[in-house]
Design an enzyme around this catalytic site. Structure first.
Site, PDB file in Angstrom:
ATOM      1  N   HIS A   1       0.907  -0.961   0.432  1.00 25.84           N
ATOM      2  CA  HIS A   1      -0.124   0.130  -0.158  1.00 25.84           C
ATOM      3  C   HIS A   1       0.625   0.614  -0.011  1.00 25.84           C
ATOM      4  O   HIS A   1       0.482   2.575  -0.745  1.00 25.84           O
ATOM      5  CB  HIS A   1      -0.834   0.113   1.438  1.00 25.84           C
ATOM      6  CG  HIS A   1      -1.543   1.178   1.271  1.00 25.84           C
ATOM      7  ND1 HIS A   1      -2.289   1.328   0.979  1.00 25.84           N
ATOM      8  CD2 HIS A   1      -1.580   2.758   2.552  1.00 25.84           C
ATOM      9  CE1 HIS A   1      -3.326   2.843   1.386  1.00 25.84           C
ATOM     10  NE2 HIS A   1      -2.473   2.964   2.374  1.00 25.84           N
ATOM     11  N   GLU A   2       2.003   1.606   0.807  1.00 25.25           N
ATOM     12  CA  GLU A   2       3.292   2.657   0.816  1.00 25.25           C
ATOM     13  C   GLU A   2       3.352   2.796  -0.054  1.00 25.25           C
ATOM     14  O   GLU A   2       3.600   3.774  -0.831  1.00 25.25           O
ATOM     15  CB  GLU A   2       3.415   2.459   2.190  1.00 25.25           C
ATOM     16  CG  GLU A   2       3.234   2.377   3.542  1.00 25.25           C
ATOM     17  CD  GLU A   2       1.938   3.503   3.713  1.00 25.25           C
ATOM     18  OE1 GLU A   2       2.227   4.862   2.982  1.00 25.25           O
ATOM     19  OE2 GLU A   2       0.991   3.090   3.793  1.00 25.25           O
TER      20      GLU A   2
ATOM     21  N   HIS B   1       1.556   5.060  -2.456  1.00 22.88           N
ATOM     22  CA  HIS B   1       2.192   5.862  -2.682  1.00 22.88           C
ATOM     23  C   HIS B   1       2.841   6.785  -3.426  1.00 22.88           C
ATOM     24  O   HIS B   1       3.246   7.641  -4.401  1.00 22.88           O
ATOM     25  CB  HIS B   1       2.041   6.529  -1.516  1.00 22.88           C
ATOM     26  CG  HIS B   1       0.836   6.589  -0.661  1.00 22.88           C
ATOM     27  ND1 HIS B   1      -0.686   7.255  -0.902  1.00 22.88           N
ATOM     28  CD2 HIS B   1       0.578   5.738   0.464  1.00 22.88           C
ATOM     29  CE1 HIS B   1      -1.984   6.346  -0.341  1.00 22.88           C
ATOM     30  NE2 HIS B   1      -1.212   5.876   1.070  1.00 22.88           N
TER      31      HIS B   1
ATOM     32  N   HIS C   1       3.252   8.718  -6.768  1.00 23.33           N
ATOM     33  CA  HIS C   1       4.182  10.318  -6.742  1.00 23.33           C
ATOM     34  C   HIS C   1       4.887  10.201  -8.274  1.00 23.33           C
ATOM     35  O   HIS C   1       5.379  11.517  -9.006  1.00 23.33           O
ATOM     36  CB  HIS C   1       4.831  10.118  -5.191  1.00 23.33           C
ATOM     37  CG  HIS C   1       6.118  11.317  -5.659  1.00 23.33           C
ATOM     38  ND1 HIS C   1       7.097  11.325  -4.948  1.00 23.33           N
ATOM     39  CD2 HIS C   1       5.679  12.587  -6.246  1.00 23.33           C
ATOM     40  CE1 HIS C   1       7.817  12.538  -4.768  1.00 23.33           C
ATOM     41  NE2 HIS C   1       6.711  13.368  -5.732  1.00 23.33           N
TER      42      HIS C   1
END
Length: 249
Positions: free
Chosen positions: A116-117, A120, A124
């Site tokens: 999940h991280e 991100h 980006h």
């Protein structure tokens, strides 16, 4: 009226309805209950699926590295941070921080959180607009959340247009914090969707394991929904209380 009295007045009607139970306080209670339920849910689900070791045997850190490289990202540093589920990606310095419960764990829950991280980080890389918007809002949202209550409380000290102006300004500041919560929702949901897709494409998790991980990420997403709902209810309460006050001036 003392400062303490003003603060209590927001909770129990002092300065608005007198010394008795303020009906709008139920909005705060409902918001708090929603957040508590969501928090308990994510903790429970994470504990449950942290007992299932992933078939690949990859740790959260190894998963993050594999996914980042799969996405062509080589300039993000993976860090080990203290705490439980304190995982986050920082686009400012391009670091991906994994908590104690994720970094060295091989569970399907840890793998899902790490992925999940990474979602991100991929957002980006691809200039995902909601993420860019959220990053742009952060400074004003932080400032707004800091100034909102002092402005409202100071505004209650006045019974003139100055007081009403300060109260309105405080509500606007609080609204910026609520806006941040709302913009966060698509960012988090999209990161989870990216995580699930890549975990399947890379074979890090099998089909049955993906189902378990989806439950973990879905429970985590509910905490953001609950937080946004609680903020909206608090904003609604402020508008109701201060609106009545302004009508009487």
């Amino acid at each position: 009226m003392t400062m303490l009295g003003l603060v209590l007045g927001l909770g129990y009607g002092y300065g608005f309805y007198g010394f008795y139970w303020d009906p709008t306080y139920w909005l705060v209670i409902v918001g708090a209950v929603i957040c508590l339920i969501a928090s308990a849910r994510v903790q429970s689900v994470y504990r449950k699926y942290s007992r299932y070791r992933s078939h690949s045997g990859m740790t959260g850190a190894q998963t993050a590295e594999r996914i980042l490289h799969y996405a062509g990202i080589y300039d993000v540093q993976i860090l080990h941070v203290r705490g439980n589920l304190t995982d986050h990606y920082n686009p400012a310095n391009r670091t991906l921080s994994l908590s104690d419960s994720v970094y060295n764990s091989t569970s399907v829950a840890a793998v899902g959180v790490a992925a999940h991280e990474c979602g991100h980080a991929i957002q980006h890389q691809k200039n995902y607009i909601p993420l860019k918007l959220r990053s742009a809002i952060v400074p004003v949202a932080n400032l707004g959340s800091t100034l909102a209550w002092p402005l409202i409380i100071i505004g209650l000290l006045f019974t003139s247009e100055t007081g009403n102006f300060l109260i309105t300004l405080g509500i606007v500041c609080f609204s910026l914090a609520v806006l941040f919560q709302l913009v966060t929702l698509p960012v988090e949901f999209n990161a989870s969707a990216r995580a699930m897709r890549i975990l399947g494409e890379t074979g890090i998790l099998g089909r049955e394991e993906l189902g378990k991980t989806r439950k973990v990420l879905s429970a985590a997403a509910l905490t953001y929904v609950a937080s946004a709902a609680a903020s909206i209810l608090q904003l609604l309460r402020l508008i109701i209380l201060t609106g009545g006050r302004r009508d009487r001036d």
